[in-house]
Structures are given as C-alpha cells and as structure tokens.
Design an enzyme around this catalytic site. Structure first.
Site, PDB file in Angstrom:
ATOM      1  N   GLY B  13       0.792  -1.229   0.000  1.00 51.90           N
ATOM      2  CA  GLY B  13       0.000   0.000   0.000  1.00 51.90           C
ATOM      3  C   GLY B  13       0.817   1.268   0.000  1.00 51.90           C
ATOM      4  N   ALA B  16       2.977   3.050  -5.011  1.00 51.21           N
ATOM      5  CA  ALA B  16       2.620   2.197  -6.145  1.00 51.21           C
ATOM      6  C   ALA B  16       1.282   1.507  -5.900  1.00 51.21           C
ATOM      7  CB  ALA B  16       3.707   1.153  -6.381  1.00 51.21           C
ATOM      8  N   ALA B  50       9.588  13.858  -6.002  1.00 52.82           N
ATOM      9  CA  ALA B  50       9.603  14.779  -7.139  1.00 52.82           C
ATOM     10  C   ALA B  50       9.028  14.026  -8.325  1.00 52.82           C
ATOM     11  CB  ALA B  50      11.015  15.236  -7.424  1.00 52.82           C
ATOM     12  N   LYS B  78       6.658  22.385  -9.914  1.00 53.26           N
ATOM     13  CA  LYS B  78       8.013  22.074 -10.378  1.00 53.26           C
ATOM     14  C   LYS B  78       8.106  22.322 -11.874  1.00 53.26           C
ATOM     15  CE  LYS B  78      11.106  18.158 -11.055  1.00 53.26           C
ATOM     16  NZ  LYS B  78      11.452  16.774 -10.716  1.00 53.26           N
ATOM     17  N   PRO B  96      14.837  21.723 -17.861  1.00 56.74           N
ATOM     18  CA  PRO B  96      13.479  22.242 -17.686  1.00 56.74           C
ATOM     19  C   PRO B  96      12.439  21.381 -18.402  1.00 56.74           C
ATOM     20  CG  PRO B  96      14.571  23.435 -19.437  1.00 56.74           C
ATOM     21  CD  PRO B  96      15.562  22.400 -18.945  1.00 56.74           C
ATOM     22  N   ILE B 343       7.725   7.688  -9.964  1.00 60.82           N
ATOM     23  CA  ILE B 343       6.269   7.700 -10.050  1.00 60.82           C
ATOM     24  C   ILE B 343       5.822   7.560 -11.500  1.00 60.82           C
ATOM     25  CG2 ILE B 343       4.246   9.208  -9.748  1.00 60.82           C
ATOM     26  CD1 ILE B 343       5.287   9.961  -7.024  1.00 60.82           C
ATOM     27  N   GLY B 430       8.732   6.280 -25.004  1.00 60.23           N
ATOM     28  CA  GLY B 430       9.584   6.286 -23.829  1.00 60.23           C
ATOM     29  C   GLY B 430      10.031   7.711 -23.525  1.00 60.23           C
TER      30      GLY B 430
END
Lengths: 485, 510
Positions: B13, B16, B50, B78, B96, B343, B430
C-alpha cells in the site's frame, strides 16, 4: 556565406519522379545555403511511361518546401484530389480506407473498441463510416481540411493523384527557373574513389560530373549505391511476391472521383486512380501472371511490363552517396508509393544534413531510422496478403517478427503495438486488418459499464455531424472548377 | 472465450499500491472486485517525491482536482531540475520541462545556439527556455496561450500523503483494504499461478490477478515466482540512499535541486510543510555515516526527522508481468530518482496494464506487450541516467571510474552522434526527447565538433543578436508570472493546461 566544410554541389541521378522530386526539393531547400544541384535525367524505361502517383497526405510536407501553388501543380500534372482507397478484396465485403484520423476522444474506451463490441462481422465497414472522408468519397464530394479542432473537417487529410511524367516535366521546368541544372543524358559509368566514395559519374554526353554528394534515384538497379559502392541487397520477394507491374490508360470516369480503388485479383492487386483526362489502371502480379490476357480484358494491347524488386539495400547512405526510393529498397508501390517512401527518407536526410566530413554517426542514424520507415511500409503491404485464401499459418510464421507480433496482439487483445516509426495511422491498420477478416477476440471491457444504447447514441450523433458537413460539401468537379477559376 | 477476471488483489500500500488501486478502480469495469493487502507495520520507501509532468495526466484521468491535490499532498510546483556540480564542480544547469528556442528554417534551434556561442560564450541553453526563466526567478503559473512556447509542469509532493489521498479515493470507489502481513503464498500446483495470499491473521485472499506493489521485497514476482532481477550497477554505481527532512523553505523554488557529491549526489525537494533531502551514494566509496554527515552539512540546518537509510540495487525485471502477477513500482525495478522517474514508471505500468488487461488466463501477447513496453521505458531512462554519470570531468575516484566505464552501446551511439554532428538520436516512445538530451549534453560539457553546415554559414554575431531577442521575450513572459509561493497558496486558476503524456507541454520546438 557558406562554411568551408559545407556541401557545395549535389548531383541527383535518375529517370523518374523520385529523382525529379529530390532534385527540386534540394534545389529549393538548399538554395539559401548556396548549394548547387544538378539533376541528371537518365532515359526512362518503357514500363515507366504511364505511371500514376497516388500520394499520401505526407506529400504536402514536400510540396510545402517546393513553394508551388497546389492547384497549378495539380493542373499541370492532370491531377485530382484523393481522400483514400476503396478496397475490394475477393470474396469479402469491400471497405474504404480513408486518409486522416477520426479525431474522436476515448469515451471511455478508444473509439474502435465500440465496433469490436457492436459490429463484430463488419468492423471495417462500420468504423470507416464514421470518417468524413469515407462518406465524402462515396458521394464524389471533396473539401480541404480546416485548422479548427472543433470542426469535423479538421479530421480530413487528402492526397493527390498525379501523372508521373507530367510531374517530372513540371518539376524540371520549375527547377530550371530556380537554378537547378537539368542534364538529360544516360549514365555510362560511375567512378569509385577512395574510402567507399563516388569520385564522379560519366554521362552519355561525354561529361564527367563531379559532385560533393550523389543521390542515387536510379530505381531497383541502384547504379551508384548498389553497383558502384557494392552495397548488398536483402530480398523480400518471399514476403512481397509482386514483382511485375503493368499499367493501362482508360477514358476518365463520368465524374472525377476523389478516391483510388484497390481490387484484389486472382494474381495480386489491381489499382485504379482517376486523372482529369483518363483513368489509370495498374496491376501488381508476378512473372506467372497472364499479362496479355489482363490487358485484353480491358480491350488494350499489352503494355511494357515494369519489374519490381522487393527488398532493401544493407544501408541506404554510404559515404557521399544516398540512395532514394527503389534504389534504396522497395516494399512495392501497393498503397504507399515509391515517391512516398523517397520523400519521407529525403526529409529525414535534410533533417540530419551532413557536411563534407560525412559523419559516420549521422549515416548510422539515418540508416537506422530510414530502415525502420521501410520496414513499416513493408509490414503494412505484407498485411494485405491476409486477403489471400492460400496464406497459411506456417507462411505467416515466416513473416517478420514485427508484423507477427502486431497481428497476434491485435487478434487477441484488439490493440495495436506502437512502433517508433509508423507507415500509416492506427486507424488505417484497424480498417485494413478487420476489413481483411482479422477479428479481435475482445473489446475494451470498460464498454460493458456503459448504459444500454449509449454507444449507438454516440455513433448516431457522429453521423448527424457528418451529415451536416456533407450537406454543404462541394463535389470534386466543383472544387476543380473553382481551382481553375 | 476465456472468462473475464473478476477478482484482483494488490499487495502493498505504498505509492505504487494506492496509485494502482485508485487508477484501476476508475479505469477497469466496476464489476471487478479490487482488494489491497497492506500492513501498517511495514514502512514505505516514499521516494519519488519529485515528479514529472506526466503525473498531471494521471490525475486528470482519475478526475482529481489539481488544487485539491496540491493542498492534500503539501505539494509545490516544479518546472525543472537544477543540476549543480555535474560535469565539473562548477557546472550548473537546468533540465526544464520545456523545449529550447524556436527552430528556424526547419533546422533545430540548438544548431543556431551552438553557432551563436562562438560570439557569445556566455549564452546558456537556459536563456531559451521559458520554464528555466520562470524557475530561476522563482515564479510559477501554467502556460498561457499568448506565450511563444508551451511548457510542462509537475509537482514536489509528500508521497505518504499522496498515497493516503489516493487511498481515500480508491476506497470511495469500492476498493477493499485488508490489513495484514502475508504468511504464505499459495500457487496452483500445475500452472504455478498465484491463487491465494494467506495472511498471518489466517485470512486467505483469493484472486485471479495479483499486482505486486510490495516494493524492494518483491514478495510475489521475486520470492514466489522467482523472476530474475537484472542489475545495472556496473553502469549506475550508486546503491544506497539516506533521506532527511528539514524545515520548509520560506520561498520554495519551483524546481528540484540535485547536487553532485564526491561519490553520488544530494537532492533537495521543497514541499509546503517540509523540505525533503537525501544523499544517493555508492557504498564502495562512502560509508553510511559519511554519507549522512555530508548530507547534514549540505542541508546546513538541523534535520527534523531521523535519517532513513535505503539500500537498493539499480536494475529491473525483464518480465515484470509473469504468470498472473504484474509488478508495479519498486518490485519491477529501481532507478535512482535523479530524473524523478519513479512515479512515472509506476504510472506507465498501470496504464499499460489497463491497455493490455488480461482475461483469466493471463498469459499471451498482451503480457508480452506489457513486458516489452516496460523494458523500453526502463531502458530509455537507464541510458539517460548513465549519461549524467559518464559525462563528467570531476577529479574524485568515483567520478573518474564513471568517466572510464564502458557504457551501453545504444548510449555510445547517441553520444557519438552528438559529438560528431550535433544531432540528437530520435525515438518516439519512452521518456526524454531532444530537449532533455540537449540539456544534459551541453550542461555537462559534451561539446559537438560543429553545427549544422547550413547554420555554420551564418556569422555568429548575427545569429547571437537574433537569439538575444528570443531570450529577452522569454524572460519577459516569465516575469509576468506570479511568485511561486503565491501560486502554491492560491492554486492555479482558469482553464487547466492540457495534461498530456509529455515532458515539454506538448509544444516543444515551437
């Protein structure tokens, strides 16, 4: 001002539309950089006379570089606008493969999934009905795409039907005005220099032409890259058996039609595309095909045959020589033409554009990406063999892994594997595969959560929007007349 | 036709697990019963604080309101990652979430940039990125239609709070949470498929498809199914991290900062309520104590948490979907968070699982497609990370080793292409396109021999003058944005920027 290391002179050698288009494109695109371009027009083979170009929408990218007014170009080339291909496979219902995309957002599943669910026997036909191009083509109507994503006309894309010989003449003509040197002569010899480079080409008029870079557009013979630089050839005939092409000219249809036709025959495929003054028919078959009989069936004497050589050179760019079109490789001109493949490759070369140092890394990147482009065209054309009743699973097992994987994923999951280079949009793959009898075993289960009738409602609303657009869309004849005015 | 899956079990938990539960509860048909097994006694790693702009697509797909999400997760915005000391000790550049400059005459901008630098060596790529200008000036707002270029944006977030936020979301949509630890995994004796998780409580949790979100332990994909793990440590030398929290910054910058250390690198991630810091390092070159001490010095303020030490092995599982088990998150592989990809890799695994969602048989081309896709994702991130280590001129033994190591062929090919011809290898799928590769190449001192010959014909001072105009425009646009801190408090107003699967706001190069 020109940098010392910049290419200063490029020679293009060939007889056909690829050579002319390449030379004109380079002359136009590299004029600001002070590059001189020479086009050596070699004598055309007898079978090359009556070729018709059925272009993909991508040709517009090149026409954009050319800076020629499209209506004038079209008129000069006896041309029509086209919205796609009408397919007639043997023993199956026909379907239409439109250019462009449907532009419909997932709701909640991707648009094609609804057809997998609701129309499993006629996916290609029902799905294709939801493209504006399909319905316009059926009615002989045509319009140009608009840039506003809210308009259904933004989904339109179109190609051109052009007469090859006239295209060559037109480009040579415009080219000379631009400073392109056009030299009609046979190619007698190619001098090879050091380091796998071409030192010069010797022409039938006695000229010894020296350039910094050579474009080989000599067709399947690949006189510069294949012969002179000795670049090997990988044969694809076992995959793409169509090695002979024949072509005929018939009187035009009563009204010009914005579509080409692709009919399966017992020997291969027959393609028909209208021009303004005639209709061109050509056929792709094999050496065993009864070509005399085929011509007679149209009441014509047999025409010269044109040899096709499916396969590819090991590399397309080596040293100071770039092969374009059939000289680099051919996946046959079934749907995506030699000119289409050559244009895509030329644009890539212009993106990577070398200087006299002729970076190996740059050549590597070009060969890698152009190789993927040709493989993508090959796979799309090869998939047409699913129409043949004789293609066994064992034969399919010998097909390229990329296509086998694509087919198995589509059959089992109803999904298309995305490659880095794609020859046609996903929509075209879906229509072709389902039109030739490939049935996805499943559809997106999210559709099961929809209330009854919601999909039918969506399809009805799209149909209404299409009807509204069609109500005011002019016929192709009208568009051509307007172009002339 | 094989039966459809009716019961799906998620093990674990953390970020992910709850991202998976939330997304599947939204994207799968409602008749599939989803259960998530987790234990409060097992901590989560909680790295990946991040993110990159793709997370906005995920949130949008789930119908999550962005401002509510920012408040619930203590997030800040961000626009970039700042790299300090990579290349050499003095180098400083941004990566950036935007492209650089405008292409001219169909030729990529960077060729003009390289040409202009002959006259103006002080020009940096960052001068030609709107996201960089905004990041440097501490400003933030979503891209506006009147700006000459688009850009993407992402978030710094509290991963624990995000998991909690998604748990509420998932439970509200019918996901059942089961508290407990797995005692034993029961497999089908014939097929080896996982049938049940037997918990220490005695409860048995039966399912047809299992998603392994058990983190590094890889309880199902690794321990139970024995799927091998491919280590990439020979290319990515760091295998430890230590994390420490420090007080929130008064003016949190809208970018992540990563600073090279003697044997690794140090991150700083500003959140609303604290600052996340960490040191990623190689245990061959640095002890845990040294690493932690260096981190404390870098923070320069008393920490507000105890140090959290993490051990990892960089690499991935080539078959992250095996039998009826799909690994999502750290169980499928680990790549250090240098480019904030953790993430993202979770997100892509979830999206591809939905795309290729199986029937009860679970195996077939869909599984192959999933594994191929994840291999592609991992491979492309890997090569980009290796570049950061390899392209350096630093004196320390660690960095010297990175400079001299043999790199993957694909990366060697990319580097040669850039050095020889100033060209960036193109791929469609990708992560990381031309702007990203460019930022790191040029930021870390990989300098090409020349530029496009069509540009090499232009006098550098003229190109520079033209480019200066471009930079001035971007600077003005950035200055029209509100201060970042203000944007965090007030939230983003107006119609939201498109949330695409793109790093650069979907309009890069234009």
């Amino acid at each position: 001002m020109v940098a010392d290391t910049a290419l200063k002179h490029i020679a293009v050698v060939g007889a056909g539309a690829v050579a002319h288009a390449a030379a004109f494109t380079l002359a136009r695109a590299l004029k600001p950089s002070g590059v001189e371009v020479t086009l050596v027009v070699t004598p055309a083979a007898p079978g090359d006379q009556q070729q018709v170009e059925i272009s993909q929408p991508a040709l517009h990218e090149l026409i954009g570089i050319w800076g020629l007014p499209e209506p004038a170009l079209l008129k000069a080339c006896d041309g029509l606008y086209g919205l796609g291909f009408e397919y007639q496979p043997l023993g199956r219902e026909g379907f239409f493969l439109p250019f462009g995309r449907h532009g419909i957002d997932p709701a909640p599943a991707s648009f094609e999934q609804g057809f997998f669910k609701c129309h499993p026997g006629a996916i290609a036909q029902r799905y294709s009905e939801h493209f504006l191009a399909t319905q316009a083509a059926r009615r002989g109507q045509f319009d140009f795409p608009v840039d506003d994503p809210r308009s259904i006309k933004s989904t339109l894309r179109y190609g051109l039907h052009l007469d090859h010989s006239r295209l060559c003449d037109t480009l040579a003509d415009y080219g000379e005005r631009l400073g392109l040197r056009v030299c009609k002569a046979s190619l007698d010899d190619v001098e090879r220099g050091v380091d796998e480079r071409i030192a010069a080409v010797r022409l039938g008029n006695g000229e010894r032409l020296v350039a910094d870079f050579y474009i080989d557009a000599t067709g399947a013979e690949s006189r510069l890259l294949g012969e002179a630089l000795d670049v090997g050839f990988e044969d694809w005939e076992h995959w793409l058996p169509w090695t002979v092409q024949s072509q005929l000219s018939l009187p035009p249809e009563a009204q010009p039609q914005p579509r080409a036709r692709l009919c399966q025959t017992d020997f291969g495929w027959e393609r028909r595309a209208g021009l303004r003054s005639c209709e061109r028919i050509d056929a792709l078959g094999t050496a065993q095909t009864d070509w005399v009989g085929w011509c007679r069936a149209y009441g014509q004497a047999d025409e010269a045959l044109r040899a096709l050589r499916p396969g590819r050179r090991e590399v397309f760019w080596r040293g100071n020589c770039l092969a374009l079109g059939d000289a680099a490789g051919s996946a046959t001109p079934l749907v995506l033409s030699e000119l289409h493949w050559a244009c895509k490759a030329l644009l890539l070369w212009l993106e990577l554009y070398p200087d006299k140092r002729l970076s190996n890394a740059l050549q590597g990147e070009y060969n890698r990406r152009a190789g993927a482009m040709l493989a993508a065209i090959r796979d799309f054309h090869l998939a047409h063999r699913l129409a043949e009743t004789g293609v066994t699973l064992e034969q399919r097992d010998a097909w390229p892994a990329s296509l086998r994987f694509r087919l198995s994923l589509f059959e089992t999951q109803g999904r298309l594997w995305p490659e880095d280079e794609e020859a046609v949009p996903q929509e075209a793959w879906i229509i072709l595969l389902t039109g030739l009898g490939v049935q996805p075993a499943r559809y997106d289960r999210l559709l099961d959560a929809l209330p009854d009738g919601q999909l039918a409602d969506l399809h009805r609303r799209i149909q209404q929007a299409l009807d509204r657009a069609l109500a005011t869309m002019p016929t192709l004849s009208k568009v051509l007349a307007r172009d002339a005015g | 036709m094989t039966a459809a899956i009716e019961r799906l079990v998620i093990l674990g938990g953390g970020t992910a697990g709850w991202m998976t539960a939330a997304a599947l509860s939204r994207l799968l048909p409602p008749d599939i019963k989803i259960r998530l097994v987790e234990s409060e006694q097992i901590g989560t790693v909680g790295v990946g604080e991040a993110t990159i702009p793709h997370l906005r697509q995920f949130n949008t797909l789930l119908g999550i309101d962005e401002n509510a999400f920012v408040q619930a997760t203590g997030a800040t915005y961000k626009l970039a990652i700042e790299f300090n000391g990579w290349g050499d000790a003095g180098s400083r550049y941004l990566h950036p979430f935007s492209g650089f400059g405008d292409d001219l005459n169909g030729i990529d901008f960077h060729h003009y940039f390289l040409r202009a630098r002959k006259h103006r060596p002080d020009l940096t790529l960052d001068d030609f990125s709107l996201a960089s200008w905004a990041a440097r000036s501490g400003r933030f707002g979503p891209p506006r239609p009147e700006f000459p270029t688009g850009y993407g944006y992402a978030f710094h977030l509290d991963a624990g709070r995000y998991a909690r936020f998604l748990r509420d979301y998932a439970e509200a949509r019918g996901v059942e949470r089961i508290e407990g630890r797995v005692a034993q995994v029961e497999q089908d004796p014939d097929s080896g498929h996982i049938r049940r998780l037997h918990l220490e409580s005695g409860q048995a949790v039966e399912g047809q498809l299992f998603v392994d979100c058990s983190g590094f332990r890889a309880l199902l994909i690794g321990d139970t199914l024995g799927v091998g793990y491919q280590s990439w440590r020979h290319w990515l030398p760091c295998n430890r991290a230590v994390a420490l929290g420090s007080p929130a910054m008064a003016e949190p910058p809208p970018y992540t900062r990563v600073t090279a250390s003697g044997a690794g690198w140090i991150w700083r991630i500003p959140l609303q309520h604290r600052t996340g810091n960490g040191h990623v390092y190689s245990s061959d070159h640095l002890s845990d104590e040294q690493a932690c001490e260096q981190l404390r010095i870098a923070i320069g303020k008393p920490a507000i948490t105890e140090p959290n030490f993490i051990r990892f092995e960089p690499g991935y599982r080539a078959r992250s979907w095996d039998k009826n088990c799909v690994a999502v998150g750290l169980s499928s592989g680990f790549l250090e968070p240098l480019e904030s990809t953790s993430i993202y890799l979770i997100q892509m695994a979830i999206l591809k699982l939905v795309t290729y969602f199986p029937n009860a048989r679970c195996e077939g081309p869909g599984q192959d497609a999933f594994n191929r896709w994840m291999a592609l994702e991992y491979g492309r991130v890997r090569d980009f990370l290796i570049l950061h280590y390899h392209a350096n001129r630093r004196p320390e033994a660690f960095w010297q080793q990175c400079r001299e190591m043999t790199i993957p062929d694909e990366l060697a090919r990319k580097l040669a292409l850039f050095k020889e011809a100033a060209a960036v290898e193109h791929y469609e799928h990708g992560l990381f396109g031309l702007p990203s590769w460019l930022a790191v190449y040029l930021g870390q001192g990989v300098t090409p021999d020349g530029c496009d010959p069509r540009v090499a014909g232009h006098p550098p001072h003229k190109v520079a003058a033209h480019l200066q105009g471009m930079a001035d425009t971007l600077k003005r646009c950035a200055e029209s944005l509100p201060p970042h801190a203000e944007a965090v408090v007030r939230g983003v107003t107006g119609s939201p920027a498109p949330a695409e699967l793109s790093l650069y706001g979907g309009r890069y190069g234009r």
